[in-house]
Design a protein around this motif. Structure first.
Motif, PDB file in Angstrom:
ATOM      1  N   ALA A 168       0.731  -1.226   0.026  1.00 39.19           N
ATOM      2  CA  ALA A 168       0.092  -0.101  -0.051  1.00 39.19           C
ATOM      3  C   ALA A 168       0.825   1.316  -0.108  1.00 39.19           C
ATOM      4  O   ALA A 168       1.896   1.246   0.822  1.00 39.19           O
ATOM      5  N   TYR A 169       0.539   2.062  -0.718  1.00 43.36           N
ATOM      6  CA  TYR A 169       1.385   3.426  -0.903  1.00 43.36           C
ATOM      7  C   TYR A 169       0.507   4.677  -0.254  1.00 43.36           C
ATOM      8  O   TYR A 169      -0.490   4.898  -0.960  1.00 43.36           O
ATOM      9  N   LEU A 170       1.001   5.127   0.784  1.00 49.34           N
ATOM     10  CA  LEU A 170       0.249   6.220   1.345  1.00 49.34           C
ATOM     11  C   LEU A 170       0.971   7.466   0.949  1.00 49.34           C
ATOM     12  O   LEU A 170       2.357   7.636   1.097  1.00 49.34           O
ATOM     13  N   ALA A 171       0.171   8.425   0.700  1.00 52.05           N
ATOM     14  CA  ALA A 171       1.055   9.638   0.321  1.00 52.05           C
ATOM     15  C   ALA A 171       0.153  10.956   0.744  1.00 52.05           C
ATOM     16  O   ALA A 171      -1.067  10.793   1.073  1.00 52.05           O
TER      17      ALA A 171
ATOM     18  N   GLY B  99      -4.064   1.191   7.298  1.00 54.39           N
ATOM     19  CA  GLY B  99      -4.922   1.119   8.489  1.00 54.39           C
ATOM     20  C   GLY B  99      -4.458   2.358   9.414  1.00 54.39           C
ATOM     21  O   GLY B  99      -3.877   3.318   8.963  1.00 54.39           O
ATOM     22  N   ILE B 100      -4.851   2.492  10.358  1.00 52.81           N
ATOM     23  CA  ILE B 100      -4.721   3.677  11.368  1.00 52.81           C
ATOM     24  C   ILE B 100      -3.151   3.744  11.711  1.00 52.81           C
ATOM     25  O   ILE B 100      -2.578   4.933  11.789  1.00 52.81           O
ATOM     26  N   GLY B 101      -2.431   2.623  11.958  1.00 53.76           N
ATOM     27  CA  GLY B 101      -1.205   2.797  12.137  1.00 53.76           C
ATOM     28  C   GLY B 101      -0.448   3.278  11.159  1.00 53.76           C
ATOM     29  O   GLY B 101       0.408   4.315  11.366  1.00 53.76           O
ATOM     30  N   PRO B 102      -0.419   2.630  10.062  1.00 54.02           N
ATOM     31  CA  PRO B 102       0.380   3.266   8.657  1.00 54.02           C
ATOM     32  C   PRO B 102      -0.069   4.671   8.252  1.00 54.02           C
ATOM     33  O   PRO B 102       0.803   5.499   8.001  1.00 54.02           O
TER      34      PRO B 102
ATOM     35  N   ASN C 273     -13.344   9.383   3.583  1.00 50.94           N
ATOM     36  CA  ASN C 273     -13.774   8.642   4.531  1.00 50.94           C
ATOM     37  C   ASN C 273     -13.448   7.335   4.571  1.00 50.94           C
ATOM     38  O   ASN C 273     -14.269   6.279   5.039  1.00 50.94           O
ATOM     39  N   GLY C 274     -11.911   7.040   4.388  1.00 50.94           N
ATOM     40  CA  GLY C 274     -11.593   5.670   4.423  1.00 50.94           C
ATOM     41  C   GLY C 274     -11.634   5.094   5.946  1.00 50.94           C
ATOM     42  O   GLY C 274     -11.614   6.004   6.956  1.00 50.94           O
ATOM     43  N   SER C 275     -11.433   4.028   6.277  1.00 53.12           N
ATOM     44  CA  SER C 275     -11.478   3.304   7.394  1.00 53.12           C
ATOM     45  C   SER C 275     -10.410   3.665   8.268  1.00 53.12           C
ATOM     46  O   SER C 275     -10.550   3.925   9.676  1.00 53.12           O
ATOM     47  N   SER C 276      -9.153   4.166   7.920  1.00 52.37           N
ATOM     48  CA  SER C 276      -8.080   4.451   8.649  1.00 52.37           C
ATOM     49  C   SER C 276      -8.194   5.959   9.158  1.00 52.37           C
ATOM     50  O   SER C 276      -7.362   6.529   9.953  1.00 52.37           O
ATOM     51  N   HIS C 277      -9.157   6.863   8.707  1.00 56.88           N
ATOM     52  CA  HIS C 277      -9.096   8.213   9.048  1.00 56.88           C
ATOM     53  C   HIS C 277     -10.797   8.843   9.001  1.00 56.88           C
ATOM     54  O   HIS C 277     -10.903   9.794   8.546  1.00 56.88           O
ATOM     55  N   ARG C 278     -11.730   7.870   9.142  1.00 56.44           N
ATOM     56  CA  ARG C 278     -13.041   7.978   9.193  1.00 56.44           C
ATOM     57  C   ARG C 278     -13.572   8.646  10.527  1.00 56.44           C
ATOM     58  O   ARG C 278     -13.340   8.249  11.525  1.00 56.44           O
ATOM     59  N   GLY C 279     -14.527   9.675  10.240  1.00 59.54           N
ATOM     60  CA  GLY C 279     -15.315  10.120  11.500  1.00 59.54           C
ATOM     61  C   GLY C 279     -14.563  10.999  12.401  1.00 59.54           C
ATOM     62  O   GLY C 279     -13.453  11.424  12.364  1.00 59.54           O
ATOM     63  N   GLN C 280     -15.190  11.549  13.513  1.00 62.33           N
ATOM     64  CA  GLN C 280     -14.768  12.230  14.446  1.00 62.33           C
ATOM     65  C   GLN C 280     -13.492  11.828  15.239  1.00 62.33           C
ATOM     66  O   GLN C 280     -12.952  12.536  15.737  1.00 62.33           O
TER      67      GLN C 280
END
Length: 398
Positions: free
Chosen positions: A229-232, A250-253, A279-286
């Protein structure tokens, strides 16, 4: 009996130039080229018989085009309008076939997902609309109204109740303002997301470079060498990219990527750093916004509306990565993928300029007004016959 004399022909300079170009054209219709050459030979004073022998046509053909040019000039070399064959379909039959093409096959009880021209031809015959018709005839008929039932296009309707508010906030950040207040020089906007499942496909035969009259050739067979996975994180106004590679998202990466950015200058000492995310799972919501602010007090998370990742500028960078780095996919290992991504990132940061973002708040307002009109139209169509339609009329008037 007197022998008819050949019609004399004189040319203007413009006509001579156009005739010469047509006579030696490689793209014009063959008949037009022959007619132009006949006239060019006639200008030189050659007889009709000699011209006919040279171009392997009849003397009557030479006489016809020579006479038409003498009477009408260059327009005389065009074909005369022809009535053509009488239409085989009546207006009613054509309308019924077009109406059939504008229906979903499932609505007619046909076990198909979409119509093709052969299927429409068979269905029209089966329904008794026509006794016989070919697939090309169906295509020609539908092309008059640009009807293409064999094609389809995906779409998704806006369902985020706060779409306008969220989108306007993101667009404002791209224009360097937040909640109507201009951003200061020590405030930054970061657009971030993940590009998942980048595979390393090792081709069974080496890729061949392009050559004379040959494109690059990539073997179809390959072996999978894993995926990453490439996070930018893309600085919208500085055109600078930061990245992190990991086996999965994920939240960690994601927080690791945030740490890479927020612990270096000028972001560490900035007044505020806005993180535009989807709104991906690693940074979704409040909860994600609170987690980010707790770790980095000067970081502010701003979410795009649901199903509106196109508002996230980092997606443009991902499209560049896909086109310039990952296609065609020919890597012997994941290490080679990471090395290529790192090298391209350095190259990009050295030469890139900010994207010219053209979707403005005014465009957003126009989009929302168009959606509202569409909703109102659907409500009017769904209104049962005989019901009081006064509220809808008042809404349209407003």
């Amino acid at each position: 009996m007197s022998v008819p004399h050949a019609r004399p022909i004189t040319l203007t300079t413009a006509e001579r130039r156009r005739l010469t170009a047509l006579a030696y054209s490689h793209t014009a219709a063959y008949q037009q080229v022959i007619r132009a050459r006949i006239i060019c030979d006639a200008v030189r004073g050659e007889s009709n018989a000699a011209i006919a022998r040279r171009h392997e046509v009849t003397v009557d053909t030479v006489r016809r085009w020579r006479g038409r040019f003498a009477d009408e000039g260059l327009p005389g070399l065009a074909d005369r309008p022809r009535p053509g064959r009488p239409p085989r379909l009546t207006a009613v039959q054509a309308a019924e076939i077009k109406a059939l093409a504008c229906q979903l096959p499932a609505e007619t009880g046909t076990p198909l997902s979409k119509w093709s021209c052969p299927d429409l031809a068979a269905e029209a015959v089966a329904r008794g609309i026509v006794t016989a018709i070919s697939a090309p005839a169906i295509r020609r008929l539908l092309s008059r109204d640009t009807i293409k039932p064999w094609q389809h296009q995906s779409w998704i309707f806006i369902r985020d109740p706060q779409f306008a508010v969220k989108a306007e906030r993101v667009l404002g950040l791209y224009a360097r303002e937040y909640n109507g207040i201009a951003l200061g020089p020590d405030e930054y906007v970061i657009s971030s997301d993940e590009k998942t499942s980048i595979q390393a496909r090792c081709r069974c035969h080496p890729t061949l470079a392009p050559g004379v009259a040959r494109t690059m050739r990539v073997n179809h067979e390959y072996q999978r060498k894993g995926a990453l996975a490439y996070l930018a994180a893309y600085d919208v106004h500085q055109a600078r990219v930061f990245s992190h590679r990991n086996a999965k998202t994920g939240i960690g990466p994601f927080m690791t990527l945030v740490g890479q950015v927020m612990t270096r200058e000028p972001y560490a000492s900035a007044k505020r750093v806005f993180w535009v995310v989807d709104n991906g799972s690693s940074h979704r919501g409040q909860a994600a916004a609170d987690r980010l602010t707790k770790r980095f007090p000067n970081a502010v998370m701003v979410h795009t509306p649901i199903h509106a990742s196109w508002l996230n500028q980092v997606e443009i960078y991902f499209s560049i990565i896909q086109r310039k780095v990952l296609t065609p996919n020919d890597f012997t290992s994941l290490d080679q993928v990471e090395d290529r991504l790192t090298a391209f990132e350095q190259r990009y940061n050295a030469t890139a300029r900010p994207f010219r973002w053209k979707f403005t708040p005014a465009d957003l307002e126009s989009l929302m007004a168009r959606i509202e009109r569409h909703k109102q139209k659907e409500q009017n169509l769904q209104q049962p016959a005989g019901c009081d339609n006064q509220p809808a009329a008042h809404a349209l008037a407003a």
